[in-house]
Design an enzyme around this catalytic site. Structure first.
Site, PDB file in Angstrom:
ATOM      1  N   TYR A 143       0.814  -1.217   0.000  1.00 40.21           N
ATOM      2  CA  TYR A 143       0.000   0.000   0.000  1.00 40.21           C
ATOM      3  C   TYR A 143       0.848   1.268   0.000  1.00 40.21           C
ATOM      4  O   TYR A 143       0.386   2.330  -0.409  1.00 40.21           O
ATOM      5  CB  TYR A 143      -0.925   0.049   1.232  1.00 40.21           C
ATOM      6  N   LYS A 190       4.080 -15.222   2.938  1.00 38.14           N
ATOM      7  CA  LYS A 190       4.118 -15.975   1.680  1.00 38.14           C
ATOM      8  C   LYS A 190       5.600 -16.140   1.350  1.00 38.14           C
ATOM      9  O   LYS A 190       6.080 -15.730   0.287  1.00 38.14           O
ATOM     10  CB  LYS A 190       3.334 -15.187   0.615  1.00 38.14           C
ATOM     11  N   ASP A 250     -11.107  -9.389   7.204  1.00 32.14           N
ATOM     12  CA  ASP A 250     -12.483  -9.316   6.709  1.00 32.14           C
ATOM     13  C   ASP A 250     -13.077 -10.721   6.610  1.00 32.14           C
ATOM     14  O   ASP A 250     -14.258 -10.933   6.922  1.00 32.14           O
ATOM     15  CB  ASP A 250     -12.545  -8.626   5.341  1.00 32.14           C
TER      16      ASP A 250
END
Ligand code: NAD
Length: 357
Positions: A143, A190, A250
């Site tokens: 981001y 990851k 979420d």
């Protein structure tokens, strides 16, 4: 007696409605436990753009820095959602606030109230007893890395970047929290494909040597996404990077049944910000339908984390639990078996919570 100054920043849409209830709860706590809480209010998001042209006015930022904690609502307006080219946007206020206040850790407790087992789309026997605390890194990753276009605009890129320091500071918060809970930490990355994830894992492994009493498990994010639905009870504390955390939290919110029930805390080295995880929900704004419990539970987190008032915080959580036990619901958490007269609006369910405190 605690003397504290709280900045209330309701923002947009239902942020206004639910934060009003959260503030009343803080007031009730102050009266009951003999604390002195003073309040101020400030603008952010669409309402701030309308008033000043800026989604995070300097005045708001100054007030945030000078308060002991911020009770936040939500930002967003359909006007911008349908116009991705708008240069000034409400969520810029949110990102700037996180950066300026150094809010590098986002905490999301995912705990299901027993009364709401049936409100989740996951089977009750799989869910019952789930209690997860997420630590999502908030100021780094894809981001905030370099982004742009090349090849005449036909190729786009966003760079995911982490420094050792950024991983250490959130990692440490997560280990500390695990110590106060069931001493189990899952670090999600990851690392099989991403270099930034390999650095993330190295740093968590180093920290693990300092916290030998905490059992650490390393998971790839794809596996975590699966296990969260299959066996959510396996998690205690979870720590992860900004992008993975955005998506996983979420997903995990569905364990709790409704967006209207989940609170979050954004913390760093200065003022902490406490807010529901839901947005401004313009589909129900002004209708008195918003569930204020996420804001009320955010107020509980504020009391605990920023003020160290554990008993007061538990009194708030307990009041929400009692209201649910009595059978009161807002529309989003009601089901076919809920009697009509037990389905209350935002203010009415707020009053029930206040009575319980
Ligand atoms: P949303 O969370 O606002 O709403 C999603 C759905 O959940 C809607 O149907 C809404 O009615 C329902 N809902 C949410 N909170 C509820 C509550 N307290 N009680 C009852 N029902 C509730 O997400 P969205 O619709 O994707 O986004 C709406 C706006 O909010 C957008 O502008 C978006 O950018 C913004 N947003 C802001 C934040 C934030 O401020 N942190 C977070 C998410 C979305």
């Amino acid at each position: 007696m605690a003397k504290k100054h709280i900045l209330v920043v309701p923002g947009d849409g239902i942020g206004q409605e639910v934060t009003a209830v959260g503030k009343k709860v803080l007031d009730r706590i102050a009266a009951k436990y003999n604390h002195e809480f003073t309040y101020d209010e400030a603008l952010i998001g669409h309402v701030a753009i309308e008033a000043t042209g800026n989604p995070l006015p300097d005045e708001t930022l100054e007030k945030m820095k000078n308060s002991d904690a911020v009770l936040f609502g939500a930002v967003g307006h359909p006007k911008y959602d349908n116009d991705p080219t708008a240069k000034v946007r409400p969520e810029q206020g949110l990102l700037k606030m996180r950066k300026e206040l150094g809010l590098y850790a986002n905490l999301r407790p995912i705990k299901l109230f027993d009364e709401l087992l049936s409100a989740s789309s996951i089977k009750p026997e799989i869910l019952k007893g789930s209690d997860i605390l997420f630590f999502r890194e908030l100021t780094g990753d894809i981001y905030f890395g370099e982004k742009g276009r090349k090849n005449n605009g036909d190729t786009a890129y966003d760079v995911a970047e982490y420094s050792r320091y950024e991983v250490q500071r959130i990692g440490r918060k997560a280990f500390e929290a695990a110590r106060t809970r069931n001493k189990k930490l899952v670090s999600v990355d990851k690392a099989n494909v991403l270099e930034s994830s390999r650095l993330w894992r190295e740093e968590i492994q180093k920290l693990a040597l300092e916290y030998l009493d905490v059992e650490v498990e390393y998971q790839f994010v794809d596996a975590t996404a699966m296990i969260l639905i299959k066996d959510p009870k396996r998690f205690d504390v979870v720590v992860t990077a900004n992008l993975f955390g955005d998506i996983l939290t979420d997903e995990a919110s569905q364990i709790a049944g409704s967006m209207g029930m989940l609170a979050s805390a954004s913390i760093g080295d200065g003022t902490g910000v406490y807010e529901p995880i839901h947005g401004s929900a313009h589909d129900i704004t002004g209708m008195g339908l918003a569930n204020p419990m996420a804001s009320v539970l955010s107020a509980a987190l504020l009391l605990d984390i920023s003020f160290g008032l554990k008993e007061e915080s538990n009194a708030v959580i307990n009041a929400v639990d009692q209201v649910l036990k009595k059978g009161f619901r807002t529309k989003d958490i009601a089901d076919a078996n809920t009697p009509k007269d037990m389905i209350l609006g935002t203010d009415a369910i707020g009053e029930e919570i206040l009575k319980m405190i």
